[in-house]
Design an enzyme around this catalytic site. Structure first.
Site, short mmCIF file in Angstrom:
data_model
loop_
_atom_site.label_atom_id
_atom_site.label_comp_id
_atom_site.label_asym_id
_atom_site.label_seq_id
_atom_site.Cartn_x
_atom_site.Cartn_y
_atom_site.Cartn_z
CE LYS A 22 -4.06 -2.19 2.24
NZ LYS A 22 -4.70 -2.03 3.50
CE1 TYR A 62 -9.50 -2.97 0.41
CE2 TYR A 62 -9.07 -0.87 -0.46
CZ TYR A 62 -8.65 -2.06 0.12
OH TYR A 62 -7.37 -2.16 0.61
CG ASN A 125 -3.89 -2.57 7.08
OD1 ASN A 125 -3.54 -2.38 5.82
ND2 ASN A 125 -5.02 -3.14 7.32
CG HIS A 128 -5.24 -6.52 -0.50
ND1 HIS A 128 -6.52 -6.69 0.26
CD2 HIS A 128 -5.22 -7.48 -1.38
CE1 HIS A 128 -7.29 -7.48 -0.54
NE2 HIS A 128 -6.23 -8.25 -1.48
CD GLU A 139 -8.36 -9.85 -3.51
OE1 GLU A 139 -9.19 -9.10 -2.86
OE2 GLU A 139 -7.05 -10.27 -3.20
#
Ligand code: UDP
Ligand code: MG
Length: 166
Positions: A22, A62, A125, A128, A139
């Site tokens: 990220k 998402y 965080n 992913h 994905e």
């Protein structure tokens, strides 16, 4: 014939999973740290690229959070810099990678996990990771074209798994 059966099992059992590094991972200079962890674990890197995500792609990615008040915030947080998308392969790769990432909340993630070691946040965080074999396939197809996923021999293979695990 024996060899064919072995190859067949190999193709069925080996999983591929998606990891996204990220924007917080890039900004904090943790790309090498995170990739190093998956490499040392014994996962095989089969695809990697830097890319800008779009609102459209993130809305799809998402979609399970579309009704949440923070939906726009998390999408925006994924577009502040490019991200790095990776495909990792191995036995039970989906579960292995997800457990290495740790729980969503970095403050609650145990030390030793990526989020537990590098994150103080729920949103920021670091990574992913796909949450199931089915999701991983969807994905990977979302972020990679077929010719961006590479199949090649992993030479240390015999030192990673026992014969009866394959
Ligand atoms: N997220 C957030 N607040 C929440 C839940 C999730 O900001 O209350 C963000 C967080 O960055 C998380 C992402 O949305 O990684 C996707 O949420 P999910 O529940 O799929 O968690 P993950 O699978 O990443 O652990
Ligand atoms: Mg998730």
């Amino acid at each position: 014939m024996g060899c064919e059966i072995f190859l067949h099992l190999f193709l069925i059992i080996m999983e591929k999973t998606l990891v996204i590094l990220k924007p917080c991972c890039l900004q904090r200079g943790l790309i090498g740290e995170v990739i190093h962890r998956f490499e040392r674990k014994g996962l095989q890197l089969c695809g990697i690229k830097m890319t800008w995500l779009t609102d459209e792609l993130l809305a799809e990615h998402y979609a399970h959070l579309a009704a949440k008040p923070f939906f726009k915030r998390i999408k925006d947080s994924m577009m502040v810099t490019p991200v790095i998308v990776c495909c990792w392969k191995g036995l039970d790769a989906v579960e292995v990678v997800r457990s290495m990432a740790g729980p969503t909340n970095g403050r609650q993630a145990p030390p030793g996990t990526i989020r537990g070691d590098y994150s103080m946040s729920v949103q920021e965080n670091i990574v992913h990771t796909s949450d199931s074999v089915e999701t991983a396939a969807i994905e990977l197809a979302r972020f990679f074209s077929d010719d961006e996923i590479f199949e090649f021999d992993q030479h240390k293979f015999d030192f990673l798994y026992a014969n009866d695990e394959l």
